[in-house]
Design an enzyme around this catalytic site. Structure first.
Site, mmCIF file in Angstrom:
data_model
loop_
_atom_site.group_PDB
_atom_site.id
_atom_site.type_symbol
_atom_site.label_atom_id
_atom_site.label_comp_id
_atom_site.label_asym_id
_atom_site.label_seq_id
_atom_site.Cartn_x
_atom_site.Cartn_y
_atom_site.Cartn_z
ATOM 1 C CE LYS A 37 -0.641 0.253 5.005
ATOM 2 N NZ LYS A 37 0.173 1.462 5.187
ATOM 3 C CB THR A 38 3.981 2.281 1.749
ATOM 4 O OG1 THR A 38 3.453 1.962 3.037
ATOM 5 C CG2 THR A 38 4.814 3.553 1.857
ATOM 6 C CG ASP A 230 -0.848 4.765 4.955
ATOM 7 O OD1 ASP A 230 -1.488 3.778 4.548
ATOM 8 O OD2 ASP A 230 0.301 4.690 5.433
ATOM 9 C CD GLU A 231 -1.798 1.746 8.428
ATOM 10 O OE1 GLU A 231 -2.857 1.083 8.529
ATOM 11 O OE2 GLU A 231 -0.675 1.211 8.314
ATOM 12 C CD GLN A 261 -3.507 -4.974 8.356
ATOM 13 O OE1 GLN A 261 -2.482 -4.828 9.027
ATOM 14 N NE2 GLN A 261 -3.503 -4.853 7.039
ATOM 15 N NE ARG A 619 1.235 -7.390 11.257
ATOM 16 C CZ ARG A 619 1.000 -6.651 10.187
ATOM 17 N NH1 ARG A 619 1.855 -5.749 9.809
ATOM 18 N NH2 ARG A 619 -0.087 -6.833 9.456
#
Length: 684
Positions: A37-38, A230-231, A261, A619
Site C-alpha cells: 500500500k505504501t 493512509d491507514e 486491521q 506480521r
C-alpha cells in the site's frame, strides 16, 4: 503517457496500477496486509505530478505516525526529487491540524501561541477543575473523566451535547456519566483559560473552525485538490468529518486501508468509516489489493480462515506466490514459565536450522504484563531482547520539568506547566502559598502566573517566599523576551535556562544514587540535543515549533535507527507490532481470556479481538509459532486455561501441534473445556 511516466507503473500489479491511475473522484483502496500500500500511495503522488494533474502544493497526504510520514516523504523524494517533494504537505492528522490552527485559531477566540497539553498536564487541569467544583462530595478519578471526554471529542461531541445516561448502566459508570457534562465544561474552560489544547482538541477545533468559518474551509479546499489518507481504518469520527469537509468540493479523496486491521476502537477508531463510505460518496470506486508480498501461503490461508468469521467486513482474500511454507507450529505448555522456556528452545532450534539472527524474531502478546517470563527466560539463556512500548521519553519527570519551563516561557497562561515547576527547584513556594494563589485565580479569573503577581502586591509573605516568587517570575519574563528576540540559538537558550534554574544541583539533591543522577542528567542533555536537531532541520525554528513537534511525536517515532537495528529479539504487544514485519513470529498466550481478552468476550467486541489475531499472524514472513499455557497465574491463583477460539478457527491441516505439558495437565484441561457453560440468569 510518456516513457518516463510509464516507468512509474513498472512492477505494479493490475490492481495497484488501477489505484495509482484512478485520479479523479473518490476511491477506497482496500489494501490487505503486505500488499504494497505504501508503494501505491507514493507512486500515486508521483503520478499526479508527472501527469501534470497537480502541483506538489495541491496534494495533502495524511497518516498516523511521524515515522510513516517520514518514510512516505523519503519514497516520494526518491521518485520526484527532493525539491518537488518538499512542496507536498505530508504529515500526521494532528500535525496538519496544528498547522491549520497556528494560522487560523484566532477565528475561534484563541491566541496563536497556544500550547499542547500532555496527558499529565491535562490530568492536572482536570483535577483542579474537580477541586474547584461546588457541591462535589464524590471521589472521582481524573483519568476516568479524561478517557470519557476523549471518547466524546473523538466522536465530535462538544460540551453540552453529551448523550443521556443509559438506563442499565452500573452505579459507578452512571455516577461518572451524570457528572460528565459539568466536568467536561469545567475542563474545557480550564484549557481555554490556560490557552492550551489537549491532543483531541487539535482535531475537534479544526473541525469547528471549518464548520463555523466556511471561507476558511474554502481556502483549504482550493489549496488541496487531492487528498490521500493512509491507514484509513484507524480514523475516528472527527477525522472522517475533516476529510469529508476538505474534499467536499473536488471529491478527489483517496483512502487506503484495511478494515480487517482495524484494532484501535479503544482510542476512537471507527470501522464504520470503511464500511459505509458510500453513504457520503455514492460515486465511490473500490479497488482491492489482495496479492501479499510478505508471507507464505500457509500463513495467509490461516489468516483468511480466521478473519472470515467476522461479519462486519469487506470481503477480501489474501494470496501469495511465495510458496506454501512450513505449517504453523502450536506448542501446548504447562504454565507461563514453561511457555517462555519452550520459546527459547524453539528460537535456538530455528537459528540452528536457518542461520536467522535475533532481530528476525518477534514475540507478540496481548498485554504488556505477559512479557515478564520471557524477559527472565531470555536473560537466563543470554539472548538479547528489546521490549518495545516502555516509558515515554517525554513522560520522564526530569524531561517534563524542563519542558514545563519551556511551555511557560512560550505561553504565560499555561497553568499546568506553571503548577508543575513553580517550586522546582525549591524556592519557598509551598502548598499554603499555592492555596492563596488558587483563591486569587478563582476570584479574579486569571492565570496562575498572574495570580502570583497579584499575591506579591498584597504583601505579607515570608521573605524567602517573596524572593522565590519574584525570582521565578523574573526568570520566566527574561527568557520569554530572549526566546522572542531569537538573537541566540534555541538550544543555547534552553541550555542556559537549565543552568539558571540550577536543575543539575536539583537532580543531585533528589537522586537516590549517583547512577540515577547520571541517567537523569543525560536525559536532560538528550532533550537539549533534540532542541538543537529541531533547530537544524526546521525551516523557521521557534520555541513553539519545537514544543509542537515534541507533543506530536510518539514513542516508536523517537526510537533511534541504531536501536531498531540492534540484533535483539523484539518483545511487544500486538498493537505495537502493527505495521511491522518479521521473518519469525511467536504469538504467545493463545488462550480464551487472554487472546481474545477476557473483557472482550462479548459478541460486540470479539470481532476486534479477531482482527488483532489476524494482524499478529500477518506480521510473519516465513513462519508463525503459537504458544499456549494450560495453566496461568491470575489474581494470585493458578487457573486452568482454554485454547483460544481463534486457534480453533485455523484449519487443522495448517497446524502442527506439539504437546509439551504433562499428561495429567492435558487431561485436566480437556475436562475443563468440556464443562457445560453456566446459564446466565435472566433479569427480571
Amino acid at each position: 503517457m510518456t516513457t518516463r511516466h510509464a516507468r512509474l507503473l513498472e512492477g505494479l500489479n493490475p490492481q495497484q496500477r488501477a489505484a495509482v491511475c484512478h485520479t479523479e473522484g473518490p476511491v477506497l483502496v482496500l489494501a490487505g496486509a503486505g500488499s504494497g500500500k505504501t508503494r501505491v500511495i507514493t507512486t500515486r503522488i508521483a503520478y499526479l505530478i508527472a501527469e501534470g494533474l497537480a502541483q506538489p502544493e495541491d496534494i495533502l497526504a495524511v497518516t498516523f505516525t511521524n515515522k510513516a510520514a517520514d518514510e512516505m516523504r523519503e519514497r516520494v523524494a526518491d521518485i520526484v526529487g527532493r525539491e518537488l517533494a518538499s512542496g507536498i504537505v505530508l504529515s500526521t492528522f494532528h500535525s496538519f491540524c496544528v498547522r491549520v490552527l497556528r494560522a487560523e485559531i484566532g477565528h475561534l477566540g484563541y491566541r496563536r501561541n497556544f500550547t499542547i497539553s500532555s496527558e499529565s498536564d491535562a490530568r492536572t487541569l482536570l483535577r483542579r477543575s474537580l477541586e474547584d467544583m461546588d457541591g462535589v462530595r464524590e471521589t472521582f478519578d481524573a483519568g476516568t473523566f479524561l478517557e470519557r471526554i476523549g471518547t466524546l471529542k473523538n466522536a465530535g461531541i462538544e460540551p453540552g451535547d453529551e448523550p443521556e445516561p443509559e438506563a442499565d448502566e452500573g452505579d459507578t459508570s452512571r455516577k461518572y456519566r451524570e457528572w460528565l457534562p459539568v466536568v467536561y465544561e469545567r475542563y474545557t474552560s480550564a484549557l481555554r483559560a490556560a490557552n492550551a489544547l489537549d491532543f483531541d482538541d487539535l482535531l475537534l477545533l479544526t473541525l469547528r473552525l471549518w464548520r463555523e468559518h466556511t471561507k476558511v474551509l474554502q481556502r483549504y479546499q482550493q489549496q488541496f485538490r487531492y487528498v490521500m489518507v493512509d491507514e484509513y481504518q484507524d480514523t475516528n469520527r472527527v477525522q472522517y468529518e475533516l476529510l469529508k469537509a476538505l474534499s467536499g468540493e473536488h471529491r478527489n479523496l483517496c483512502v487506503v486501508g484495511d478494515d480487517d486491521q482495524s484494532i484501535y476502537s479503544w482510542r476512537g477508531a471507527d470501522i464504520g468509516n470503511v464500511l459505509s463510505l458510500e453513504k457520503d460518496f455514492p460515486e465511490l470506486t473500490v479497488i482491492k489489493l489482495e496479492q501479499n508480498y510478505r508471507s507464505t501461503k500457509t500463513i495467509l490461508d490461516a489468516a483468511n480462515h480466521v478473519i472470515s468469521h467476522n461479519v462486519a467486513r469487506r470481503p477480501k482474500n489474501l494470496w501469495s506466490t511465495l510458496g506454501a511454507g512450513r505449517p504453523i507450529d502450536w506448542f501446548v505448555t504447562g504454565d507461563e514459565e514453561s511457555e517462555a522456556k519452550e520459546a527459547v528452545t524453539w528460537l535456538q532450534h530455528i537459528q540452528e536450522k536457518t542461520g536467522a539472527h535475533f532481530r528476525h524474531f518477534a514475540v507478540l502478546y496481548r498485554s504488556n504484563i505477559q512479557s515478564r517470563p520471557f524477559e527472565v527466560a531470555f536473560r537466563q539463556a543470554g539472548i538479547p531482547y528489546l521490549v518495545l512500548g516502555g516509558q515515554e521519553f517525554f513522560e520522564r519527570a526530569e524531561i517534563k520539568d524542563i519542558v514545563a519551563y519551556l511551555k511557560l516561557v512560550a505561553n504565560p497562561h499555561d497553568e499546568a506547566a506553571c503548577l508543575r515547576i513553580v517550586n522546582v527547584p525549591r524556592r519557598g513556594i509551598g502548598d499554603v502559598t499555592l492555596h492563596q494563589v488558587h483563591e486569587i485565580c478563582r476570584t479574579e479569573s486569571c492565570s496562575l502566573a498572574k495570580g502570583l503577581t497579584l499575591l506579591l502586591r498584597q504583601g505579607g509573605l515570608a521573605p524567602n517566599t517573596d524572593i522565590g516568587i519574584r525570582r521565578f517570575l523574573g526568570l520566566i519574563a527574561e527568557f520569554r523576551k530572549r526566546f522572542r528576540e531569537r538573537n541566540t540559538p534555541l538550544a543555547d537558550l534552553a541550555g542556559e535556562l537549565v543552568g539558571r534554574i540550577g536543575y543539575r544541583d536539583e537532580l543531585i539533591r533528589t537522586g537516590k544514587s549517583p547512577e540515577q543522577f547520571q541517567a537523569r542528567w543525560e536525559n536532560v542533555q538528550v532533550l537539549l540535543t533534540a532542541v538543537s536537531d529541531y533547530e537544524a532541520n526546521a525551516a523557521e525554528p521557534t520555541l513553539a515549533g519545537f514544543l509542537d513537534e515534541s507533543a506530536l511525536v510518539s514513542t516508536d517515532d523517537r526510537k533511534s535507527k541504531e536501536q531498531r537495528r540492534q540484533d535483539a529479539v523484539s518483545l511487544m504487544t500486538i498493537h505495537s507490532a502493527k505495521g511491522l514485519e518479521f521473518p519469525f513470529v511467536f504469538i504467545v498466550g493463545v488462550e480464551d481470556g487472554i487472546l481474545p481478552h477476557e473483557k472482550s468476550l462479548s459478541d460486540a467486541a470479539i470481532e476486534e479481538e479477531r482482527r488483532l489475531f489476524y494482524v499478529a499472524l500477518t506480521r510473519a514472513k516465513r513462519h508463525v509459532t503459537l504458544f499456549e499455557a494450560l495453566a496461568r497465574e491470575k489474581y494470585g491463583k493458578r487457573r486452568l486455561s482454554k485454547t483460544s477460539r481463534f486457534v480453533k478457527e485455523i484449519p487443522e491441516n495448517l497446524l502442527q501441534q506439539q504437546i509439551r505439558a504433562a499428561a495429567d495437565m492435558v487431561e485436566a484441561s480437556v475436562r475443563e473445556c468440556e464443562k457445560p457453560k453456566p446459564r446466565k440468569k435472566r433479569r427480571r
